[in-house]
Each structure stands twice: as C-alpha cells, then as structure tokens.
Scaffold this motif. Structure first.
Motif, PDB file in Angstrom:
ATOM      1  N   PHE A 158       0.856  -1.186   0.000  1.00 23.68           N
ATOM      2  CA  PHE A 158       0.000   0.000   0.000  1.00 23.68           C
ATOM      3  C   PHE A 158       0.893   1.237   0.000  1.00 23.68           C
ATOM      4  O   PHE A 158       2.076   1.163   0.356  1.00 23.68           O
ATOM      5  CB  PHE A 158      -0.940  -0.007   1.212  1.00 23.68           C
ATOM      6  N   PRO A 159       0.359   2.405  -0.402  1.00 23.89           N
ATOM      7  CA  PRO A 159       1.190   3.608  -0.516  1.00 23.89           C
ATOM      8  C   PRO A 159       1.425   4.250   0.854  1.00 23.89           C
ATOM      9  O   PRO A 159       0.499   4.760   1.490  1.00 23.89           O
ATOM     10  CB  PRO A 159       0.357   4.518  -1.420  1.00 23.89           C
ATOM     11  N   ALA A 160       2.666   4.257   1.305  1.00 27.63           N
ATOM     12  CA  ALA A 160       2.979   4.761   2.647  1.00 27.63           C
ATOM     13  C   ALA A 160       2.673   6.248   2.794  1.00 27.63           C
ATOM     14  O   ALA A 160       2.398   6.710   3.904  1.00 27.63           O
ATOM     15  CB  ALA A 160       4.453   4.497   2.964  1.00 27.63           C
ATOM     16  N   GLU A 161       2.700   6.993   1.699  1.00 27.10           N
ATOM     17  CA  GLU A 161       2.412   8.425   1.804  1.00 27.10           C
ATOM     18  C   GLU A 161       0.925   8.685   2.068  1.00 27.10           C
ATOM     19  O   GLU A 161       0.557   9.766   2.535  1.00 27.10           O
ATOM     20  CB  GLU A 161       2.867   9.161   0.537  1.00 27.10           C
ATOM     21  N   ARG A 162       0.059   7.721   1.780  1.00 26.31           N
ATOM     22  CA  ARG A 162      -1.379   7.877   2.023  1.00 26.31           C
ATOM     23  C   ARG A 162      -1.849   7.021   3.194  1.00 26.31           C
ATOM     24  O   ARG A 162      -2.845   7.334   3.854  1.00 26.31           O
ATOM     25  CB  ARG A 162      -2.176   7.479   0.766  1.00 26.31           C
ATOM     26  N   VAL A 163      -1.169   5.914   3.410  1.00 20.68           N
ATOM     27  CA  VAL A 163      -1.486   4.980   4.500  1.00 20.68           C
ATOM     28  C   VAL A 163      -0.188   4.780   5.291  1.00 20.68           C
ATOM     29  O   VAL A 163       0.535   3.808   5.090  1.00 20.68           O
ATOM     30  CB  VAL A 163      -2.014   3.639   3.943  1.00 20.68           C
ATOM     31  N   PRO A 164       0.133   5.716   6.192  1.00 16.27           N
ATOM     32  CA  PRO A 164       1.477   5.749   6.765  1.00 16.27           C
ATOM     33  C   PRO A 164       1.699   4.910   8.016  1.00 16.27           C
ATOM     34  O   PRO A 164       2.810   4.877   8.538  1.00 16.27           O
ATOM     35  CB  PRO A 164       1.657   7.234   7.101  1.00 16.27           C
ATOM     36  N   TYR A 165       0.647   4.229   8.497  1.00 19.33           N
ATOM     37  CA  TYR A 165       0.771   3.502   9.759  1.00 19.33           C
ATOM     38  C   TYR A 165       0.402   2.027   9.577  1.00 19.33           C
ATOM     39  O   TYR A 165      -0.321   1.653   8.652  1.00 19.33           O
ATOM     40  CB  TYR A 165      -0.123   4.124  10.833  1.00 19.33           C
ATOM     41  N   LEU A 166       0.899   1.218  10.521  1.00 21.05           N
ATOM     42  CA  LEU A 166       0.608  -0.207  10.501  1.00 21.05           C
ATOM     43  C   LEU A 166       0.250  -0.657  11.907  1.00 21.05           C
ATOM     44  O   LEU A 166       0.981  -0.373  12.868  1.00 21.05           O
ATOM     45  CB  LEU A 166       1.824  -0.996  10.000  1.00 21.05           C
ATOM     46  N   ALA A 167      -0.879  -1.370  12.021  1.00 23.71           N
ATOM     47  CA  ALA A 167      -1.329  -1.914  13.303  1.00 23.71           C
ATOM     48  C   ALA A 167      -1.465  -3.426  13.183  1.00 23.71           C
ATOM     49  O   ALA A 167      -1.624  -3.965  12.085  1.00 23.71           O
ATOM     50  CB  ALA A 167      -2.667  -1.300  13.709  1.00 23.71           C
ATOM     51  N   ILE A 168      -1.410  -4.081  14.338  1.00 25.89           N
ATOM     52  CA  ILE A 168      -1.558  -5.533  14.410  1.00 25.89           C
ATOM     53  C   ILE A 168      -2.591  -5.868  15.488  1.00 25.89           C
ATOM     54  O   ILE A 168      -2.548  -5.321  16.592  1.00 25.89           O
ATOM     55  CB  ILE A 168      -0.220  -6.224  14.764  1.00 25.89           C
ATOM     56  N   TRP A 169      -3.511  -6.778  15.155  1.00 22.80           N
ATOM     57  CA  TRP A 169      -4.453  -7.347  16.113  1.00 22.80           C
ATOM     58  C   TRP A 169      -4.151  -8.836  16.191  1.00 22.80           C
ATOM     59  O   TRP A 169      -4.213  -9.539  15.187  1.00 22.80           O
ATOM     60  CB  TRP A 169      -5.888  -7.105  15.674  1.00 22.80           C
ATOM     61  N   ALA A 170      -3.791  -9.295  17.388  1.00 24.40           N
ATOM     62  CA  ALA A 170      -3.465 -10.708  17.603  1.00 24.40           C
ATOM     63  C   ALA A 170      -4.347 -11.244  18.713  1.00 24.40           C
ATOM     64  O   ALA A 170      -4.289 -10.759  19.849  1.00 24.40           O
ATOM     65  CB  ALA A 170      -1.995 -10.859  17.979  1.00 24.40           C
ATOM     66  N   ASN A 171      -5.167 -12.228  18.389  1.00 24.13           N
ATOM     67  CA  ASN A 171      -6.120 -12.775  19.369  1.00 24.13           C
ATOM     68  C   ASN A 171      -5.841 -14.264  19.536  1.00 24.13           C
ATOM     69  O   ASN A 171      -6.144 -15.073  18.666  1.00 24.13           O
ATOM     70  CB  ASN A 171      -7.557 -12.552  18.890  1.00 24.13           C
ATOM     71  N   TYR A 172      -5.264 -14.589  20.678  1.00 25.27           N
ATOM     72  CA  TYR A 172      -4.917 -15.974  20.982  1.00 25.27           C
ATOM     73  C   TYR A 172      -5.797 -16.498  22.118  1.00 25.27           C
ATOM     74  O   TYR A 172      -5.316 -17.049  23.097  1.00 25.27           O
ATOM     75  CB  TYR A 172      -3.441 -16.068  21.366  1.00 25.27           C
ATOM     76  N   GLY A 173      -7.099 -16.261  21.979  1.00 27.59           N
ATOM     77  CA  GLY A 173      -8.053 -16.739  22.961  1.00 27.59           C
ATOM     78  C   GLY A 173      -8.462 -15.714  23.992  1.00 27.59           C
ATOM     79  O   GLY A 173      -9.387 -15.944  24.770  1.00 27.59           O
TER      80      GLY A 173
END
Length: 309
Positions: free
Chosen positions: A247-262
């Motif tokens: 994805f284009p970092a200049e328009r979508v500059p952030y990254l998140a993670i959702w980790a669900n292990y129960g």
C-alpha cells in the motif's frame, strides 16, 4: 481473469470474483465485507470465520454482536468516541466506525466490482473498486469524498481477520523497531500508550511468531514510526504459503496488528491492519496530529494490494 458472479452467501447477495489462483467473495449488505479469500492453487482459505450466523444488528451496533468474521472496513474511526472538532463536535463515532454495519451499493462492470456507501452522521462517500492486478494479487482502490464545506479528519484501517496457526510468522519493514499499545487483554504488553521494543517486548515473548490457541492473550498495537514502505506479510513456514499487503505509505502511513490468541471471545485469529492514523481513538489521533484529513469538497485516495502465494 474471470468476471464477477452474483451468488447467495448465507441468505445474503454476494459477489465472487477471481483468477485461476485467487478468489474473493464480498457481501455488499454487510459493509461490503469479504467473507472468503481463497488461494485456489492450494485450497487454503485465509479469512477466519467465528462460526456465528452471518450478519450484524444494524447501524452503530457493537461489533461484538455481529458475526465478527472475515474482512471489514473500519472508518471514520475504530474505537467508539466523540468527534472533537467543529462542525461535528460532539457527534458520536460508532464502534469500529460507520461503514462496516451499513449496506453498500455494489455493481460489477467487466473485471471490476464497484462498491460505495454514504456516511450516516458525517457527510462523505466512500468508494472501493476490486480488481485483480495479477493472477495472485487482489487490488482494492479506495476514494473518500468529503461532501462538506469543512475539512474532515478520519481514521481508516483494514480489518482482515486471518486464520491463525501456531508458528506462522509476521514480517514488517526492518526499520520498524517499536510498538505502542492500544489494547492488551491481560496487560501483558502494558496499558494504552505504553511503548515496547519490537519484536521482543519482554523475555519469552516474540510478537513476530503466531502463538498457540490455548493462551489468554488478545492485543492491539501500532508501530510508532510512520512507514517508509507500505508492506507487511504473514507466512506459514510449514506450507510455504503467505499473504502480503502492499500500500502507498504516503497515504497509508501507519501499521497496526491485532493478535487474538483466545483472550477476546475465545477466538483465534490474526489481523494485519494498514491504517491512515494511529491508536484507534479518532479524538486521540486528532489531538496528536496522527489522523488523516480530507479537505473541504476534496478527495482522498489510496489502495491495497494483497498477494497470495
């Protein structure tokens, strides 16, 4: 490339399109969410299903009361909050945003599936176009149109819940070395706003490796730095399969993670969430100058490419 075909998906009208290597199924009435992302070459279904009946309880209902499955869009916020700026100051932003619980319009035109929706409490339209840029790559082009005479700040994040499997690995750009906690079910990573090193936040924890399903952890975090390159990958070292976002970092500059292990609902899944802002709460993001803004009468465009192998 194949054309798009209309089908029934648990009583809802759905559209399925794809190539010889990849297919996606989208349900317009349910936020234009994807309920299947299939690697046709291997038979692997990447999207997770809760097993609940497909559907939701309508606009502004809690996300946890829906089927919680597949790939939703979160916009114009993520956590429920109150918009902090004029002329919408005091207006509530629903849980997971507006658009996931709204019915979208959808129309297939040749090799494209065009989906669009209008805001309920805020004057915007959001459009996305699904195409296949190669035999194993799905592309989604997004256009946000501000229909007001004032700038509109927002958060958007993809919310694709992938089937987790112990030992799968997460790869992100190597310059990302620190995370900020948005949510941690048992405070293993700390509280909202706490910062930790990536990928080893503490002894015995490696956030780049998917954990077993028997745990009690559920965590949402953002990388603190803006991206220089917009990509992330989830891979299975056993089969050699992977799914990669670009994805284009200049328009979508952030990254998140959702980790669900129960730790949330007893579910076991994992999400890579490219985002236009940080930390889930729109008011918080605006106060930290970490929300995106579309100018009065303007448009904000971005895309996602998802490749399976």
């Amino acid at each position: 490339m194949e054309s798009w075909e209309k089908k029934d998906e648990s009583g809802f009208e759905a559209w399925t399109g794809g190539t010889s290597k990849l297919s996606v199924t989208v349900v317009p009435a349910l936020g234009a969410k994807a309920v299947s992302l299939l690697n046709r070459a291997t038979g692997r279904e990447w999207l997770w299903s809760s097993g609940k009946r497909l559907g939701n309880r309508g606009y502004a209902s809690p996300f946890g009361d829906s089927d919680e499955s597949g790939w939703d869009e979160m916009f114009p916020g993520i956590n429920a909050c109150v918009y902090p700026q004029d002329p919408w100051e005091g207006i509530s932003v629903p849980d997971h945003g507006e658009v996931w619980s709204l019915a979208w319009r959808a129309e297939a035109e040749g090799k494209e599936l065009r989906c669009s929706v209008n805001g309920e409490r805020f004057p915007y339209s959001l459009d996305k176009i699904y195409t296949f840029s190669s035999e194993n790559t799905l592309r989604i082009d997004y256009t946000l149109t501000n229909k007001s005479a004032s700038p509109f700040s927002f958060l958007w994040a993809a919310h694709p819940l992938f089937r987790a499997q112990e030992g799968m690995r997460l790869r992100v750009p190597e310059e990302l070395r620190e995370i900020e906690v948005s949510y941690s079910a048992d405070f293993r990573l700390g509280r909202f706003g706490d910062r930790r090193p990536w990928p080893i936040p503490e002894v015995g924890v490696d956030l780049s490796v998917i954990e077993p399903p028997e745990g009690s952890y559920a965590e949402k975090y953002y990388f603190t730095d803006k991206l220089k390159r917009g990509w992330a990958e989830l891979s299975d070292p056993v089969s050699g399969e992977a799914v990669e976002f670009r994805f284009p970092a200049e328009r979508v500059p952030y990254l998140a993670i959702w980790a669900n292990y129960g730790g949330y609902g007893g579910h076991y899944h994992f999400a890579i969430e490219p985002a236009t802002g940080r930390m889930d709460d729109l008011a918080y993001a605006i106060s930290g100058d970490e929300a995106a803004t579309v100018e009065a009468g303007g448009r904000y465009r971005w895309y996602l490419e998802l490749t399976v192998r």
